[in-house]
Design an enzyme around this catalytic site. Structure first.
Site, PDB file in Angstrom:
ATOM      1  N   ASP A  67       7.608  11.676  -5.266  1.00  0.00           N
ATOM      2  CA  ASP A  67       8.020  10.495  -4.504  1.00  0.00           C
ATOM      3  C   ASP A  67       9.182   9.746  -5.138  1.00  0.00           C
ATOM      4  O   ASP A  67       9.572  10.019  -6.282  1.00  0.00           O
ATOM      5  CB  ASP A  67       6.829   9.548  -4.317  1.00  0.00           C
ATOM      6  N   ASP A 136      -6.079   2.465  -5.736  1.00  0.00           N
ATOM      7  CA  ASP A 136      -6.606   2.563  -4.367  1.00  0.00           C
ATOM      8  C   ASP A 136      -6.854   4.023  -3.968  1.00  0.00           C
ATOM      9  O   ASP A 136      -7.063   4.326  -2.801  1.00  0.00           O
ATOM     10  CB  ASP A 136      -5.653   1.869  -3.374  1.00  0.00           C
ATOM     11  N   HIS A 138      -4.786   6.599  -4.202  1.00  0.00           N
ATOM     12  CA  HIS A 138      -3.662   7.391  -3.654  1.00  0.00           C
ATOM     13  C   HIS A 138      -3.216   8.506  -4.594  1.00  0.00           C
ATOM     14  O   HIS A 138      -3.353   8.397  -5.809  1.00  0.00           O
ATOM     15  CB  HIS A 138      -2.474   6.496  -3.270  1.00  0.00           C
ATOM     16  N   GLU A 143      -1.019   6.343   0.662  1.00  0.00           N
ATOM     17  CA  GLU A 143      -1.913   5.191   0.595  1.00  0.00           C
ATOM     18  C   GLU A 143      -3.109   5.390   1.529  1.00  0.00           C
ATOM     19  O   GLU A 143      -3.070   6.267   2.411  1.00  0.00           O
ATOM     20  CB  GLU A 143      -1.127   3.930   0.993  1.00  0.00           C
TER      21      GLU A 143
END
Ligand code: F6R
Length: 260
Positions: A67, A136, A138, A143
């Site tokens: 990313d 979270d 990810h 997400e």
């Protein structure tokens, strides 16, 4: 799914580097998927050390990063381009033409994402994908709520991710709100996945990813469907695992088999 529990960050990083090195020695033109963030820094240091000692050759390796933030140019100190050159590529003998990192500062993002996916395919697919995990749950910047079959595209970061990554920026307002990320479908096509996690703040996400239901709410849980997924954790990140002792036992038994 293999779960390896190490004493601490240092041991986790060494074990991860050993796995990467082993795959690379077997296949000198390895296609390596890479992650940024604080987790893999120790593993990169270890790979650099092995390279400098003459034990690891990256000249034929191709890399694809997971990313990149939108809106940051490659020379921005917080960009993932900058991170990768600083923490790995400048210190090994990789051919710059073999390095692929998503671009976050181009106009036609959609066309870029398609091109990125094509490049991965042309390279013969990713052999080993290194991953971290967000609080979270990810992987990449997939997400909660990401499509489980998603491909490389723009994602909006959660508030939690923005807060977590604010430590790398002067102030929270400077953290980009969007990123280009490989999709979950892209990651799942890697032949092998290696997820690293350390620290107590990852313990909850790790427990859900390994032992919870497979769900878009914790995107790392999708790795339960992966035929070759390895989790390397430190003690703290493993502390909520219900089957922690069993995973340790499995590793000991696998070692015994090897020694026979
Ligand atoms: C980074 C990436 C992210 C990070 C995750 C954990 O390329 O894909 O999923 O791996 O946010 O970040 P750290 O390691 O900083 O805790």
């Amino acid at each position: 799914m293999r779960v390896i529990i190490s004493k601490n960050y240092e041991e986790m990083s060494k074990k991860a580097a050993e796995i990467v090195a082993e795959r690379l020695r077997k296949k000198p033109d390895l296609v390596l998927g890479l992650a940024t963030g604080s987790t893999p820094v120790g593993m990169y240091k270890e790979l650099i050390r092995m390279h400098k000692e003459g034990n690891l050759d990256f000249s034929k390796v191709k890399t694809f990063n997971l990313d990149e933030y939108c809106g940051l140019s490659p020379d921005h100190p917080q960009s993932y381009h900058y991170f990768m050159w600083e923490n790995l590529f400048n210190h090994i003998n990789i051919n710059p033409a073999n390095v692929y990192i998503p671009s976050g500062d181009i106009e036609n993002v959609e066309a870029f994402c398609k091109w990125y996916e094509e490049k991965i395919k042309e390279a013969g697919g990713i052999d080993l994908q290194v991953l971290g995990i967000g609080r979270d749950g990810h992987i990449g910047f997939n997400e909660p709520g990401s499509s489980l079959t998603s491909r490389t595209r723009i994602k909006t970061l959660t508030e939690e991710t923005v807060e977590d990554n604010a430590r790398f920026f002067e102030k929270k307002e400077d953290v980009p709100r969007y990123a280009v990320s490989m999709g979950l479908g892209t990651i799942m096509e890697a032949k092998e996945c290696l997820l690293l996690a350390n620290g107590a703040n990852k313990a909850e996400a790790i427990q859900k990813a390994i032992e919870g239901p497979v769900s878009a709410s914790i995107t790392a849980s999708l790795l339960q469907f992966h035929p070759r997924a390895i989790f390397i954790l430190d003690e703290e990140a493993s502390k909520n695992l219900k089957r922690r002792e069993y995973y340790r036992y499995v590793e000991r038994m696998a070692q015994k088999l090897k020694e026979r």
